[in-house]
Structure formats: C-alpha cells, structure tokens
Design an enzyme around this catalytic site. Sequence first.
Site, PDB file in Angstrom:
ATOM      1  N   ASN A 206     -14.365   0.532  -0.844  1.00 52.08           N
ATOM      2  CA  ASN A 206     -15.235   1.619  -1.312  1.00 52.08           C
ATOM      3  C   ASN A 206     -15.483   1.598  -2.821  1.00 52.08           C
ATOM      4  OD1 ASN A 206     -12.682   2.536  -1.922  1.00 52.08           O
ATOM      5  ND2 ASN A 206     -13.044   4.635  -1.262  1.00 52.08           N
ATOM      6  N   THR A 286      -3.620   5.381   5.180  1.00 53.68           N
ATOM      7  CA  THR A 286      -2.213   5.757   5.314  1.00 53.68           C
ATOM      8  C   THR A 286      -1.503   4.855   6.328  1.00 53.68           C
ATOM      9  OG1 THR A 286      -2.713   8.013   4.668  1.00 53.68           O
ATOM     10  CG2 THR A 286      -0.690   7.695   5.933  1.00 53.68           C
ATOM     11  N   GLU A 306      -1.867   4.328  -2.957  1.00 54.23           N
ATOM     12  CA  GLU A 306      -2.930   5.346  -3.044  1.00 54.23           C
ATOM     13  C   GLU A 306      -3.575   5.371  -1.673  1.00 54.23           C
ATOM     14  OE1 GLU A 306      -3.452   7.035  -5.727  1.00 54.23           O
ATOM     15  OE2 GLU A 306      -2.700   5.832  -7.379  1.00 54.23           O
ATOM     16  N   CYS A 340     -11.924   8.547  -1.416  1.00 58.72           N
ATOM     17  CA  CYS A 340     -10.712   9.232  -0.970  1.00 58.72           C
ATOM     18  C   CYS A 340     -10.558  10.600  -1.609  1.00 58.72           C
ATOM     19  CB  CYS A 340      -9.510   8.363  -1.287  1.00 58.72           C
ATOM     20  SG  CYS A 340      -9.504   7.910  -3.009  1.00 58.72           S
ATOM     21  N   GLU A 515      -1.909   6.094 -11.068  1.00 57.50           N
ATOM     22  CA  GLU A 515      -2.719   5.070 -11.723  1.00 57.50           C
ATOM     23  C   GLU A 515      -3.501   5.717 -12.871  1.00 57.50           C
ATOM     24  OE1 GLU A 515      -4.943   3.189  -8.481  1.00 57.50           O
ATOM     25  OE2 GLU A 515      -3.310   1.747  -8.372  1.00 57.50           O
TER      26      GLU A 515
HETATM   27  N1  NAD Z   1      -6.081   6.993  -2.615  1.00 62.14           N
HETATM   28  C1  NAD Z   1      -7.009   6.178  -3.051  1.00 62.14           C
HETATM   29  O1  NAD Z   1      -7.140   5.904  -4.228  1.00 62.14           O
HETATM   30  C2  NAD Z   1      -7.944   5.543  -2.057  1.00 62.14           C
HETATM   31  C3  NAD Z   1      -9.031   4.818  -2.519  1.00 62.14           C
HETATM   32  C4  NAD Z   1      -9.893   4.231  -1.595  1.00 62.14           C
HETATM   33  C5  NAD Z   1      -9.656   4.363  -0.235  1.00 62.14           C
HETATM   34  N2  NAD Z   1      -8.590   5.077   0.158  1.00 62.14           N
HETATM   35  C6  NAD Z   1      -8.334   5.271   1.580  1.00 62.14           C
HETATM   36  O2  NAD Z   1      -8.580   4.069   2.298  1.00 62.14           O
HETATM   37  C7  NAD Z   1      -9.116   4.370   3.591  1.00 62.14           C
HETATM   38  C8  NAD Z   1     -10.394   3.621   3.852  1.00 62.14           C
HETATM   39  O3  NAD Z   1     -10.338   2.347   3.375  1.00 62.14           O
HETATM   40  P1  NAD Z   1     -10.127   1.104   4.365  1.00 62.14           P
HETATM   41  O4  NAD Z   1     -10.693   1.359   5.692  1.00 62.14           O
HETATM   42  O5  NAD Z   1     -10.589  -0.105   3.691  1.00 62.14           O
HETATM   43  O6  NAD Z   1      -8.550   1.077   4.458  1.00 62.14           O
HETATM   44  P2  NAD Z   1      -7.633  -0.070   5.033  1.00 62.14           P
HETATM   45  O7  NAD Z   1      -6.258   0.426   4.871  1.00 62.14           O
HETATM   46  O8  NAD Z   1      -8.061  -0.503   6.366  1.00 62.14           O
HETATM   47  O9  NAD Z   1      -7.908  -1.312   4.085  1.00 62.14           O
HETATM   48  C9  NAD Z   1      -7.522  -1.319   2.733  1.00 62.14           C
HETATM   49  C10 NAD Z   1      -7.106  -2.739   2.345  1.00 62.14           C
HETATM   50  O10 NAD Z   1      -5.970  -3.103   3.118  1.00 62.14           O
HETATM   51  C11 NAD Z   1      -6.223  -4.335   3.767  1.00 62.14           C
HETATM   52  N3  NAD Z   1      -5.447  -4.379   5.000  1.00 62.14           N
HETATM   53  C12 NAD Z   1      -5.734  -3.835   6.200  1.00 62.14           C
HETATM   54  N4  NAD Z   1      -4.747  -4.120   7.079  1.00 62.14           N
HETATM   55  C13 NAD Z   1      -3.824  -4.852   6.396  1.00 62.14           C
HETATM   56  C14 NAD Z   1      -2.566  -5.455   6.750  1.00 62.14           C
HETATM   57  N5  NAD Z   1      -2.068  -5.362   7.963  1.00 62.14           N
HETATM   58  N6  NAD Z   1      -1.892  -6.110   5.792  1.00 62.14           N
HETATM   59  C15 NAD Z   1      -2.393  -6.226   4.536  1.00 62.14           C
HETATM   60  N7  NAD Z   1      -3.570  -5.690   4.160  1.00 62.14           N
HETATM   61  C16 NAD Z   1      -4.269  -5.009   5.082  1.00 62.14           C
HETATM   62  C17 NAD Z   1      -7.716  -4.378   3.959  1.00 62.14           C
HETATM   63  O11 NAD Z   1      -8.164  -5.703   4.160  1.00 62.14           O
HETATM   64  C18 NAD Z   1      -8.167  -3.803   2.621  1.00 62.14           C
HETATM   65  O12 NAD Z   1      -8.095  -4.803   1.642  1.00 62.14           O
HETATM   66  C19 NAD Z   1      -9.353   5.843   3.575  1.00 62.14           C
HETATM   67  O13 NAD Z   1      -8.320   6.489   4.264  1.00 62.14           O
HETATM   68  C20 NAD Z   1      -9.314   6.232   2.108  1.00 62.14           C
HETATM   69  O14 NAD Z   1      -8.959   7.543   1.839  1.00 62.14           O
HETATM   70  C21 NAD Z   1      -7.728   5.651  -0.706  1.00 62.14           C
HETATM   71  O1  SSN Z   2     -11.742   6.288  -3.367  1.00 61.25           O
HETATM   72  C1  SSN Z   2     -10.879   6.421  -4.170  1.00 61.25           C
HETATM   73  C2  SSN Z   2     -10.939   6.313  -5.629  1.00 61.25           C
HETATM   74  C3  SSN Z   2     -12.018   7.118  -6.179  1.00 61.25           C
HETATM   75  C4  SSN Z   2     -11.893   7.354  -7.659  1.00 61.25           C
HETATM   76  O2  SSN Z   2     -11.153   6.669  -8.372  1.00 61.25           O
HETATM   77  O3  SSN Z   2     -12.563   8.266  -8.107  1.00 61.25           O
END
Ligand code: NAD
Ligand code: SSN
Length: 539
Positions: A206, A286, A306, A340, A515
């Site tokens: 994202n 998560t 995160e 997020c 971060e």
């Molecule tokens: N807190 C934050 O800063 C933040 C920022 C962006 C997204 N998010 C969260 O991420 C989620 C959406 O993003 P997403 O669908 O890409 O998440 P995701 O957890 O599916 O993927 C995130 C990363 O993890 C990798 N990944 C997936 N499975 C893995 C495994 N088994 N081993 C190692 N790496 C693996 C993916 O390839 C990607 O690079 C939402 O819940 C969102 O809230 C959080």
């Molecule tokens: O999606 C998560 C990160 C967004 C931000 O840093 O504002």
Amino acid sequence: MVLQTRLMSVPRVITVHTRSGARVHHKPNALLACRILRSGQCRSLSNINVKDKLSARYLFREAAIIDGKDFPSTMHFQVYDPATEAQIGVCPDLTPRQVDEAITAAHTAFQSFRRTTSFERAKLLREWRNLVMESQEDLATMITLENGKPIAEAKGEVAYAASFMDWFAGEAPRAYGDVIATSVAGNRAMTIKQPVGVCGIITPWNFPAAMITRKVAAAIAAGCTVVIKPDAETPFTAIALAKLAKIAGIPDGVVNVVTTKSFLKEVGEKFCTDERIKKLSFTGSTNVGKLLMAQSSSTLKKLSFELGGNAPFIVFPDVPVVDAVTAAVTSKFRGSGQTCVCANRIFVHESIYDEFCELLAERVSGFKIGNGLEDGINQGPLIHARAVDKVEGHVEDAIKHGGKVLAGGKRATEFGPHFYHPTVIKDAKPRMKIMKEETFGPVAAVFKFSTEAEVVALANDADVGLASYLMTNDINRAFRVAEQLEFGMVGVNTGIVSDCATPFGGVKFSGFGREGSKYGIEEYLNIKSITFGGIGAPY
Ligand SMILES: NC(=O)c1ccc[n+]([C@@H]2O[C@H](COP(=O)([O-])OP(=O)(O)OC[C@H]3O[C@@H](n4cnc5c(N)ncnc54)[C@H](O)[C@@H]3O)[C@@H](O)[C@H]2O)c1
Ligand SMILES: O=CCCC(=O)O
C-alpha cells in the site's frame, strides 16, 4: 484479434517451478499459451512499456538487487497494473537459496558499514534523499502503475518516503548513550549504542516507497545493513530505491532487495530462522505478523511489527460539521481506503448525525474515479480482486444489518474490475462486520452515539489499536478521550497523523515498536553498558 493480442502477452520462455525448486522451461506454442491464459497464470491483455513513461529509464529494473548488482534469475513472476490489468513487467521469483546470497552480502557489508561514523551515514542518507526527490516524478509513476493510487498521491508518498531519509540523517549522530552513577563507589558506568546487524525488512503494497524508507533509513542511520522483501504486487519501486541508494554512494551489500512470489512462505521462514539476521521489521497483516513472530522464536530476533488497524473517528458536537467531514474524508479515502491508519468506524454524535452523513455523501459523490495516471483523479483502483471482494462483502453485510447506502455501494466496473465506488453507509451498527474488521477499502460506515462514555467504549471495542481520531474543540474532553483510547496514535482535529517526526506504531494486535521520530532509530540499536572499576570515590 483479441486472442492475438492476448497471445502476445505470453512470455517468450516460460519457466514453471515446482515447490521443490525444480525448473522446467517451455517455449510456449499457441496451444500452451492459450492454456496459460485460461489458467490465469498470465492475465494481461497487453504490456505497458514502463521505461517509456520515465525520464530515467534505468530506474525500471526487472531484477533483484544483491550486493549492489542486478541479480538475474531464470524464474519470474508477472506484475500487473491494478487499473488496467496490463503487465508492467516481470520480477525474479527467488528461492530461499538465492535469498541466502543476499543475506551473505548484507552480513559481509555489515562488517565494514558498522564502523562508519554516524556523520558519514547521515551524508549518505541525505544524498539518497536528494536523488529520490530528483526522481520524484519517475518514482511516483512507478508507484501509480504498481499500486494504482492517483499520481498526486504517489508524488506525496515519494516526498513522505524521502522525509524519513532526511529525518534519520539528523538522528544518526544523536544516538546518545548515558553516563550512569553506579551503586559501587569505585565504579563509573556508561552506555553506548551499536547497530544490531543485518535486518530483514518485509513490507506491504500500500506504500511501495514509504514503508521501506521508514525502516531502511533508520537502519542505515544506526549502521545496519538490510535485506528488503517488498510485496510481489509492488516490487519495482523498491528496486528503483535500491538503485538510487547505490548511486548515492551507499556501499554495495548495505541495501539488498529480494523478490519472490512462489517461495513466499519459504523465504519468510528463511528471514526468521537465519541467525545472521538479527532484526526483523515487518509491516503487514496481523495474521502474517503472528506467523513471523512464531517462526522467529528459535533465533530470538529483535522484532518490530506494524500490523492492521481499525481506526475509530469520533466526532463530538462542538466542532463545525464541515470541518469534521473534511478531516474524515482525508483520513478515510487516502489510498482508496487502503491504509492501516484510515478511519474505519466513524462515530458521530446524534445531534449532528444526519447533517454529517449528508455532507459526507455529497463530498464523496464528487470524487473523480479512474486510472491514477490521468489528470484530476482522486480515487484509483483497489490493489486486486480479493480486495474488491472484501469491500463488497462488508457493504453487503452492512446492508443486511440495516445500513443505508447514501453514496456508492457498488463496483465501478465501468473503470475496470478493481474499482469500487467510494461509499457512505448510514445507520451502521456494532453487529456489522465493519465494526470488527478493517475494510481496507473506500467505505465510510457512520455510527451514531449519545454519550462520551458510550463512544469511548465502542471505539475501544477492537482487538487492534493503531490509529484513532477525535474531533472536538473542548480541550478537557480532548485530553480525557485521547488518554482513554487504547490506540498507539490519536489525531485530535486532524485526519492525518503520519509524519516522520512523530512515533508511528500500535498496541494490542496492531503490533509493537515505533517507526519515525526519535524512537525509530532505537529499533535498530543495541544498548551496551560499559562499567569501569577501581576509579575510587567520586569527587
Ligand atoms: N501498521 C502499518 O504500518 C501497516 C501499514 C500497511 C499495511 N498494514 C496492514 O497490512 C495489511 C494489508 O497488507 P497486506 O495484505 O499486504 O498484508 P500481508 O501481511 O499479506 O503482506 C505484507 C507483506 O508480508 C509478506 N508476506 C505474506 N505472507 C508472508 C509469509 N508467510 N512470510 C513472509 N512474508 C509474508 C507479503 O508478501 C508482503 O510483503 C492490512 O491489515 C494493513 O492494516 C499495516
Ligand atoms: O498504511 C500504513 C502506513 C500509512 C502511513 O504511514 O501513513
């Protein structure tokens, strides 16, 4: 004709890989090509020539970057533009064995990089930042192509990404230790901070640039080296950033990028179990966070996670409704609702509820949807079909439970299969899915509340705790509510909390670690205490 165009999008040589890593190469004949298209392995109708859209053509590279060099591979996965479904390019589908080479490069580079001064690292970060900003247009174009967000937002993301380089360049020389009065009269003690070592960096789609630089700039400031694994949907921005790091003079092996799709689980496990990786910083869902934490137990790595959010956005009746709507729109529809920290549950006081909902629906109905590369677009596509399905599921569930659609509420197939109309739902209820799960899409669900105590309880009724927002002009209430919210971040009278200078992170199932800010660098440092004995009594 259509079939012919589709056949042209089939790669000249196809490498099929088995889970065991064995590779089979095919020169596809028409029959095989048709089968591939039908199987969905190759879904694009045409290819986009990304280089033609850039002023610095070298920034688009279909290779991993290991030890400062392009790392070729015989196995690849395709990357698509979510707006058009056209193929943007192919990326190496690396195996854990190939990823091992990146870890070796990072480990070797660490032995000398750890000895650089913080001033040298700050200079490198500033050089990198300048190159990133000089390449703002090109990087933004790549972000829009991979992720779909409108070009203006993508440019904003590049500036946001660069801000972490600037910020951590400033923080590098300020990683102070302490001088400590000990309990033993003859002793003196001090602490120094040292880089943890090689860091594994796993990031989502994202924010293809900013989620990387928020981690990597802090790691470099601390003297660490990194192996980055971007999401397979958005690898090219990460690769371009690593190329710019090299041009900035950051030594080979300090910034490595590995890409994989078929070996995701195995590569994830490799990151967690390789003892040379001393720290894992992950942004994503998560569920994946929990898996990575469990997998990392054998190596006891330092971790920062995160994870997902489900942000409440609370509107008290003492603010002008127009201001509340503006802040809600900014928070909710950033990245088409795919951040997020996006508001997911909007709670509005009963006395201004109808007015708020109407104004919000009016604003949202005026959004311009379309391909993010076109002028004036402020809502692009969602990242993929699964994301659209989830949004649709949340809207259907809300309608089933009495929600009233004031705007949107349906797919925007006229723009492409990944578009969804920005949506406003009135009469949202706690029993709806949207109350418990992050939608990660352009749906504003508006709940009604009566009292402060009631809304604080509703807001806290979530297993995650990343961002939260409240709108009020009552200073006492602002403190009272902000302190009660079980979230890592609270925005008061603003829909945006993200800033390189402020700590970013969550509580509960949103993870741990911070971060940005003065705390971000600490995640990449170990504290060492040094005690001197036999000095005598203090003067
Ligand atoms: N807190 C934050 O800063 C933040 C920022 C962006 C997204 N998010 C969260 O991420 C989620 C959406 O993003 P997403 O669908 O890409 O998440 P995701 O957890 O599916 O993927 C995130 C990363 O993890 C990798 N990944 C997936 N499975 C893995 C495994 N088994 N081993 C190692 N790496 C693996 C993916 O390839 C990607 O690079 C939402 O819940 C969102 O809230 C959080
Ligand atoms: O999606 C998560 C990160 C967004 C931000 O840093 O504002």
